[in-house]
Motif scaffolding. Structure first.
Motif, PDB file in Angstrom:
ATOM      1  N   ILE A   1       0.878  -1.164   0.000  1.00 37.03           N
ATOM      2  CA  ILE A   1       0.000   0.000   0.000  1.00 37.03           C
ATOM      3  C   ILE A   1       0.918   1.218   0.000  1.00 37.03           C
ATOM      4  O   ILE A   1       1.601   1.497   0.986  1.00 37.03           O
ATOM      5  N   LEU A   2       0.968   1.909  -1.129  1.00 35.08           N
ATOM      6  CA  LEU A   2       1.954   2.967  -1.326  1.00 35.08           C
ATOM      7  C   LEU A   2       1.302   4.344  -1.323  1.00 35.08           C
ATOM      8  O   LEU A   2       0.151   4.502  -1.747  1.00 35.08           O
ATOM      9  N   HIS A   3       2.053   5.311  -0.860  1.00 34.46           N
ATOM     10  CA  HIS A   3       1.576   6.687  -0.864  1.00 34.46           C
ATOM     11  C   HIS A   3       2.764   7.627  -0.983  1.00 34.46           C
ATOM     12  O   HIS A   3       3.909   7.246  -0.756  1.00 34.46           O
ATOM     13  N   ASP A   4       2.470   8.849  -1.325  1.00 34.61           N
ATOM     14  CA  ASP A   4       3.478   9.899  -1.346  1.00 34.61           C
ATOM     15  C   ASP A   4       3.276  10.722  -0.075  1.00 34.61           C
ATOM     16  O   ASP A   4       3.198  10.153   1.018  1.00 34.61           O
ATOM     17  N   THR A   5       3.167  12.037  -0.182  1.00 36.22           N
ATOM     18  CA  THR A   5       3.042  12.868   1.023  1.00 36.22           C
ATOM     19  C   THR A   5       1.649  12.817   1.645  1.00 36.22           C
ATOM     20  O   THR A   5       1.479  13.220   2.795  1.00 36.22           O
ATOM     21  N   ASP A   6       0.663  12.333   0.903  1.00 35.91           N
ATOM     22  CA  ASP A   6      -0.697  12.212   1.421  1.00 35.91           C
ATOM     23  C   ASP A   6      -0.974  10.749   1.742  1.00 35.91           C
ATOM     24  O   ASP A   6      -1.149   9.924   0.840  1.00 35.91           O
ATOM     25  N   ALA A   7      -1.005  10.427   3.023  1.00 37.99           N
ATOM     26  CA  ALA A   7      -1.164   9.034   3.460  1.00 37.99           C
ATOM     27  C   ALA A   7      -2.554   8.751   4.013  1.00 37.99           C
ATOM     28  O   ALA A   7      -2.777   7.695   4.618  1.00 37.99           O
ATOM     29  N   ARG A   8      -3.508   9.629   3.811  1.00 33.46           N
ATOM     30  CA  ARG A   8      -4.825   9.452   4.438  1.00 33.46           C
ATOM     31  C   ARG A   8      -5.469   8.109   4.098  1.00 33.46           C
ATOM     32  O   ARG A   8      -5.854   7.350   4.995  1.00 33.46           O
TER      33      ARG A   8
ATOM     34  N   ARG B   1       3.593  -1.091   4.086  1.00 34.16           N
ATOM     35  CA  ARG B   1       3.567   0.283   3.596  1.00 34.16           C
ATOM     36  C   ARG B   1       4.784   0.567   2.710  1.00 34.16           C
ATOM     37  O   ARG B   1       5.917   0.236   3.060  1.00 34.16           O
ATOM     38  N   ASN B   2       4.521   1.199   1.558  1.00 38.72           N
ATOM     39  CA  ASN B   2       5.585   1.625   0.643  1.00 38.72           C
ATOM     40  C   ASN B   2       6.612   0.525   0.376  1.00 38.72           C
ATOM     41  O   ASN B   2       7.819   0.742   0.435  1.00 38.72           O
ATOM     42  N   GLU B   3       6.092  -0.657   0.073  1.00 34.70           N
ATOM     43  CA  GLU B   3       6.901  -1.803  -0.334  1.00 34.70           C
ATOM     44  C   GLU B   3       6.230  -2.464  -1.540  1.00 34.70           C
ATOM     45  O   GLU B   3       5.013  -2.448  -1.646  1.00 34.70           O
ATOM     46  N   PRO B   4       6.987  -3.042  -2.445  1.00 33.33           N
ATOM     47  CA  PRO B   4       8.445  -3.168  -2.472  1.00 33.33           C
ATOM     48  C   PRO B   4       9.147  -1.914  -2.999  1.00 33.33           C
ATOM     49  O   PRO B   4      10.358  -1.914  -3.190  1.00 33.33           O
ATOM     50  N   TYR B   5       8.369  -0.867  -3.263  1.00 33.31           N
ATOM     51  CA  TYR B   5       8.923   0.415  -3.692  1.00 33.31           C
ATOM     52  C   TYR B   5       8.308   1.511  -2.837  1.00 33.31           C
ATOM     53  O   TYR B   5       7.320   1.294  -2.139  1.00 33.31           O
ATOM     54  N   GLY B   6       8.880   2.700  -2.941  1.00 32.94           N
ATOM     55  CA  GLY B   6       8.323   3.850  -2.243  1.00 32.94           C
ATOM     56  C   GLY B   6       8.482   5.097  -3.077  1.00 32.94           C
ATOM     57  O   GLY B   6       9.051   5.058  -4.179  1.00 32.94           O
TER      58      GLY B   6
ATOM     59  N   LEU C   1       0.291   9.795  -8.986  1.00 32.82           N
ATOM     60  CA  LEU C   1      -0.330  10.416  -7.808  1.00 32.82           C
ATOM     61  C   LEU C   1       0.141  11.857  -7.660  1.00 32.82           C
ATOM     62  O   LEU C   1      -0.662  12.757  -7.358  1.00 32.82           O
ATOM     63  N   ARG C   2       1.418  12.086  -7.865  1.00 28.19           N
ATOM     64  CA  ARG C   2       1.968  13.449  -7.750  1.00 28.19           C
ATOM     65  C   ARG C   2       1.379  14.384  -8.799  1.00 28.19           C
ATOM     66  O   ARG C   2       1.154  15.571  -8.549  1.00 28.19           O
ATOM     67  N   LEU C   3       1.129  13.855  -9.959  1.00 27.60           N
ATOM     68  CA  LEU C   3       0.668  14.679 -11.070  1.00 27.60           C
ATOM     69  C   LEU C   3      -0.809  15.046 -10.948  1.00 27.60           C
ATOM     70  O   LEU C   3      -1.206  16.180 -11.239  1.00 27.60           O
TER      71      LEU C   3
ATOM     72  N   PRO D   1      -1.722  17.697  -6.204  1.00 23.93           N
ATOM     73  CA  PRO D   1      -2.008  19.123  -6.416  1.00 23.93           C
ATOM     74  C   PRO D   1      -3.476  19.475  -6.191  1.00 23.93           C
ATOM     75  O   PRO D   1      -3.802  20.630  -5.899  1.00 23.93           O
ATOM     76  N   ASN D   2      -4.357  18.477  -6.329  1.00 19.45           N
ATOM     77  CA  ASN D   2      -5.786  18.713  -6.198  1.00 19.45           C
ATOM     78  C   ASN D   2      -6.354  18.275  -4.855  1.00 19.45           C
ATOM     79  O   ASN D   2      -7.562  18.362  -4.636  1.00 19.45           O
ATOM     80  N   GLY D   3      -5.480  17.800  -3.967  1.00 21.44           N
ATOM     81  CA  GLY D   3      -5.931  17.377  -2.645  1.00 21.44           C
ATOM     82  C   GLY D   3      -6.822  16.154  -2.674  1.00 21.44           C
ATOM     83  O   GLY D   3      -7.648  15.956  -1.766  1.00 21.44           O
ATOM     84  N   LEU D   4      -6.677  15.299  -3.690  1.00 20.63           N
ATOM     85  CA  LEU D   4      -7.541  14.137  -3.832  1.00 20.63           C
ATOM     86  C   LEU D   4      -7.061  12.971  -2.981  1.00 20.63           C
ATOM     87  O   LEU D   4      -5.859  12.707  -2.882  1.00 20.63           O
ATOM     88  N   LEU D   5      -7.992  12.267  -2.410  1.00 20.58           N
ATOM     89  CA  LEU D   5      -7.681  11.015  -1.745  1.00 20.58           C
ATOM     90  C   LEU D   5      -7.041  10.089  -2.776  1.00 20.58           C
ATOM     91  O   LEU D   5      -7.516   9.994  -3.924  1.00 20.58           O
ATOM     92  N   ASN D   6      -5.962   9.392  -2.391  1.00 20.08           N
ATOM     93  CA  ASN D   6      -5.246   8.598  -3.386  1.00 20.08           C
ATOM     94  C   ASN D   6      -4.426   7.499  -2.734  1.00 20.08           C
ATOM     95  O   ASN D   6      -4.054   7.588  -1.564  1.00 20.08           O
ATOM     96  N   VAL D   7      -4.129   6.487  -3.536  1.00 16.63           N
ATOM     97  CA  VAL D   7      -3.271   5.394  -3.080  1.00 16.63           C
ATOM     98  C   VAL D   7      -2.751   4.645  -4.304  1.00 16.63           C
ATOM     99  O   VAL D   7      -3.381   4.645  -5.363  1.00 16.63           O
ATOM    100  N   MET D   8      -1.588   4.036  -4.150  1.00 11.16           N
ATOM    101  CA  MET D   8      -1.023   3.142  -5.160  1.00 11.16           C
ATOM    102  C   MET D   8      -0.960   1.751  -4.553  1.00 11.16           C
ATOM    103  O   MET D   8      -0.509   1.580  -3.411  1.00 11.16           O
ATOM    104  N   ILE D   9      -1.426   0.755  -5.291  1.00  3.97           N
ATOM    105  CA  ILE D   9      -1.482  -0.620  -4.794  1.00  3.97           C
ATOM    106  C   ILE D   9      -0.577  -1.504  -5.638  1.00  3.97           C
ATOM    107  O   ILE D   9      -0.614  -1.461  -6.869  1.00  3.97           O
TER     108      ILE D   9
END
Length: 253
Positions: free
Chosen positions: A167-174, A192-197, A206-208, A212-220
């Motif tokens: 379960i990956l995230h950047d600066t927004d971990a909500r 968290r943030n494995e096998p990459y971060g 997510l950054r793009l 910038p839009n304050g959207l809830l987000n996650v990378m799986i």
């Protein structure tokens, strides 16, 4: 459009595919590495069929899991229809890994010594249309949730990876925080943030579009040996569905 028309033959598939465009869920599912397809003009990039079928060319099982989540959530899906070896749409144009010369242990002859013109052509034909379309889908929704779906190889540079779902995230971990809390004690090994971060540059989409839009987000990330067949894909999708629903419900409460 001129660049695209020169890049693809008239009978080749479109580079960007949207499915369930009228889905009612807040969730927008993105699969950057859905396909191993190569545009005809590149041949095999100098690679064998075994290599082109491997994780360096795409994320095996990721699109199947994404589609199952789309069905269970009634969520719109957008995916890139060509291999990340031509252009990795989860990387910005200035990144060396956007058009990699090597991937893990493999050299990619067809990506060696690319001219500026060739890099521009790939960016214009693949990266820009993909992210423009994501931007349009985000703008058309009220309070969307951006979820990107990937898979990863169980063995990387000869080392076995114990993590099964990342379960990956950047600066927004909500969203990630809630999903990880609900994954505690699960049958899957979730980290968290494995096998990459984010330090590996994997959160570009997510950054793009989300940060910038304050959207809830996650990378799986799902280990691809777990989603080789329909049963494994269904089990993983059901598990992720529960985590996403819990995370979104917490945000709404």
């Amino acid at each position: 459009m001129m660049v695209q028309s020169q890049f693809f033959t008239s009978d080749e598939a479109e580079p960007v595919v949207v499915e369930n465009a009228d889905g009612k869920s807040r969730v927008l599912l993105v699969c950057e590495h859905a396909s191993r397809r190569l545009p005809a003009r590149f041949g095999t990039l100098g690679l064998s069929e075994d290599v082109l079928a491997s994780h360096i060319a795409w994320d095996p099982g990721a699109l199947a899991v994404t589609r199952l989540l789309s069905a269970s959530l009634d969520a719109t899906v957008i995916y890139q229809n060509y291999s990340r070896l031509i252009y990795d749409c989860n990387r910005p144009p200035e990144s060396p890994s956007a058009m990699p010369v090597t991937s893990e242990i493999y050299d990619i002859p067809g990506n060696a010594d690319l001219s500026d013109a060739e890099r521009f052509a790939r960016t214009s034909a693949l990266y820009i249309p993909f992210h423009d379309r994501i931007g349009e889908l985000v703008a058309a929704r009220q309070d969307p949730v951006l979820v990107t779906i990937h898979s990863f190889t169980p063995v990387y540079h000869g080392k076995h990876r114990e993590v099964e779902i990342g379960i990956l995230h950047d600066t927004d971990a909500r969203l990630a925080d809630v999903m990880l809390a609900h994954a505690a004690g699960a049958s899957f090994k979730v980290e968290r943030n494995e096998p990459y971060g984010p330090e590996d540059g994997v959160t570009h989409t997510l950054r793009l579009h989300a940060l910038p839009n304050g959207l809830l987000n996650v990378m799986i990330e799902v280990r691809n040996d777990l989603i080789q067949d329909e049963e494994g894909q269904r089990v993983a999708a059901d598990f992720l569905h529960g985590l996403l629903v819990a995370g979104i419900a917490t945000d709404a409460s």
